[in-house]
Design an enzyme around this catalytic site. Structure first.
Site, mmCIF file in Angstrom:
data_model
loop_
_atom_site.group_PDB
_atom_site.id
_atom_site.type_symbol
_atom_site.label_atom_id
_atom_site.label_comp_id
_atom_site.label_asym_id
_atom_site.label_seq_id
_atom_site.Cartn_x
_atom_site.Cartn_y
_atom_site.Cartn_z
ATOM 1 N N SER A 103 0.813 -1.220 0.000
ATOM 2 C CA SER A 103 0.000 0.000 0.000
ATOM 3 C C SER A 103 0.848 1.271 0.000
ATOM 4 C CB SER A 103 -0.960 0.003 1.188
ATOM 5 O OG SER A 103 -0.245 -0.182 2.385
ATOM 6 N N ASP A 114 -3.449 5.722 11.902
ATOM 7 C CA ASP A 114 -2.576 5.274 10.817
ATOM 8 C C ASP A 114 -1.309 6.126 10.771
ATOM 9 O OD1 ASP A 114 -1.332 4.507 8.490
ATOM 10 O OD2 ASP A 114 -3.103 4.683 7.210
ATOM 11 N N HIS A 129 0.791 4.922 6.496
ATOM 12 C CA HIS A 129 0.569 5.560 5.197
ATOM 13 C C HIS A 129 0.765 7.076 5.319
ATOM 14 C CE1 HIS A 129 -1.804 1.767 5.048
ATOM 15 N NE2 HIS A 129 -1.058 1.661 3.962
#
Ligand SMILES: *[C@@H]1O[C@H](CO)[C@@H](O)[C@H](O)[C@H]1NC(C)=O
Ligand SMILES: *[C@@H]1O[C@H](CO)[C@@H](O)[C@H](O)[C@H]1NC(C)=O
Ligand SMILES: *[C@@H]1O[C@H](CO)[C@@H](O)[C@H](O)[C@H]1NC(C)=O
Length: 364
Positions: free
Chosen positions: A114, A337, A340
């Site tokens: 990702s 998160d 990311h």
């Protein structure tokens, strides 16, 4: 300017270093300061109140919600106003027209997890913003997403692949095969390949997508993950060495993207994370130093016969503890998160550096 003033992009004898040195030595006047003798990955983040990102997340029609921190309610804006300043030069601005001219008729493939999605999304949003009225299509088929700008014949493809090496369903269960890379058959025929893998090597429990790990004839329930990573990456490096012709295909390795879950790494408490961070670390030093997998990447790339350029984003991203979605990602306020990156945001700089590498190569 002589050879003696070359600086090194990393400890590796990479192509970029050579280009910089030769330009500096032979053609110092003609070579702009962006490349000549300058390590573009060494520098610091500079706040500029009038700077705006290369696109507004609200006008990138295909931006995934998980990266769209503004849409998810992130209240602060300073993280959108920092630009990367190499210590020894000015960085080229991303010029979509020029990028498209250089890549006309070409196919770019991102392969990885990702974090590759993060960089691919950033690049497609940057290109879309450069040609807002041009005809593009975005197709998803399984793990492959293809962004085409038809007017330029440019394809920017993403192939989701967590390990690069194969995970095979067998009788005993899912086997992560450190020596097998049949996956690679799908990576042929591109003009530029941009690889990345690391984060999934660490997953355990329900997030671990394999049951056994195989190395040669040996099948184990588990092993040291950094050792496994090195083994898998070495298999990838041999695949590149025997399948890629560097005269027709540019190979880039997207360096290790750091997380910010442990404030001790930047001299705060161990319970501090990216949550609530609104400023980068100032200066050019990250207190914890490079993460162990970055050292593995250097070792493996250093042994390759093929010219692979390391897009060495690790340290500049380590400095951006403020760049993650934290509570403004896919899980919203339930999540945190710190892995990311918000878009617009730090991966736009990765692509600006990718563009700089392209321009640099074009000068040879
Ligand atoms: C700040 O950003 C603006 C807009 O991008 C730019 O014109 C200006 O040169 C930048 N200032 C500095 C000091 O880099
Ligand atoms: C956009 O490009 C595709 C593929 O070339 C084509 O089929 C389609 O008709 C084009 N659409 C427009 C509006 O030009
Ligand atoms: C972090 O702490 C170390 C050890 O106390 C110190 O040497 C270093 O300067 C500090 N770095 C930052 C960025 O505060």
């Amino acid at each position: 300017m002589g050879i003696g003033s070359c600086s090194f992009v990393s400890s590796l004898p990479l192509a970029l270093v050579l280009v910089s040195c030769l330009n500096g030595a032979i053609d110092a006047k003609a070579a702009p300061p962006e490349v000549s003798g300058c390590n573009i990955f060494q520098g610091s983040w500079v706040y500029n109140d009038s700077y705006r990102p290369p696109y507004d997340s609200a006008t990138c029609p295909f931006l995934e919600t998980e990266f769209d921190c503004q849409k998810n309610g992130r209240p602060d804006h300073p993280y959108l106003r920092y630009t990367w300043k190499p210590s020894a030069c000015e960085l080229l601005r991303f010029d979509g027209e020029d990028f498209a001219r250089r890549m006309k008729g070409k196919k770019i493939l991102f392969v990885g997890d990702s974090l590759s999605l993060n960089q691919w999304q950033s690049l497609t949003c940057m290109l879309h913003a450069s040609f807002p009225s041009s005809n593009y299509t975005l197709n998803r088929a399984g793990d492959v997403s293809t962004f085409d700008i038809h007017d330029y014949g440019i394809s920017v493809v993403l192939s989701r692949n967590a390990f690069l090496v194969d995970v095979v369903k067998e009788k005993i269960g899912r086997v992560l095969k450190l020596d097998s890379i049949v996956n690679g058959n799908a990576w042929k025929g591109y003009d530029m390949l941009i690889f990345n893998t690391w984060h999934w090597w660490l997953h355990t429990g329900r997030k671990q997508p394999w049951d056994y790990i195989q190395q040669g004839e040996t099948i184990r329930k588990d092993m040291d993950r950094l050792v496994a990573f090195k083994e898998g990456l070495t298999t990838w490096s041999k695949w590149v060495d025997s399948n890629i012709d560097p005269a027709t295909t540019t190979v880039i390795f997207q360096g290790i993207s750091p997380t910010h879950y442990n404030g001790k790494e930047w001299n705060e408490s161990s319970t501090t994370t990216c949550d609530g961070q609104t400023q980068p670390i100032s200066g050019s030093k990250y207190p914890a130093g490079p993460p162990p997998p970055a050292t593995v990447v250097n070792e493996v790339l250093g042994k390759m016969a093929t010219e692979v350029t390391l897009l060495d984003i690790t340290k500049l991203s380590q400095l951006r503890k403020d760049g993650h979605p934290s509570a403004f990602g896919s899980e919203g306020h339930q999540g945190n998160d710190c892995s990311h990156w918000c878009l617009a945001g730090v991966p736009d700089t990765w692509n600006q550096l990718l563009y700089t590498i392209l321009v640099n190569r074009g000068r040879r």
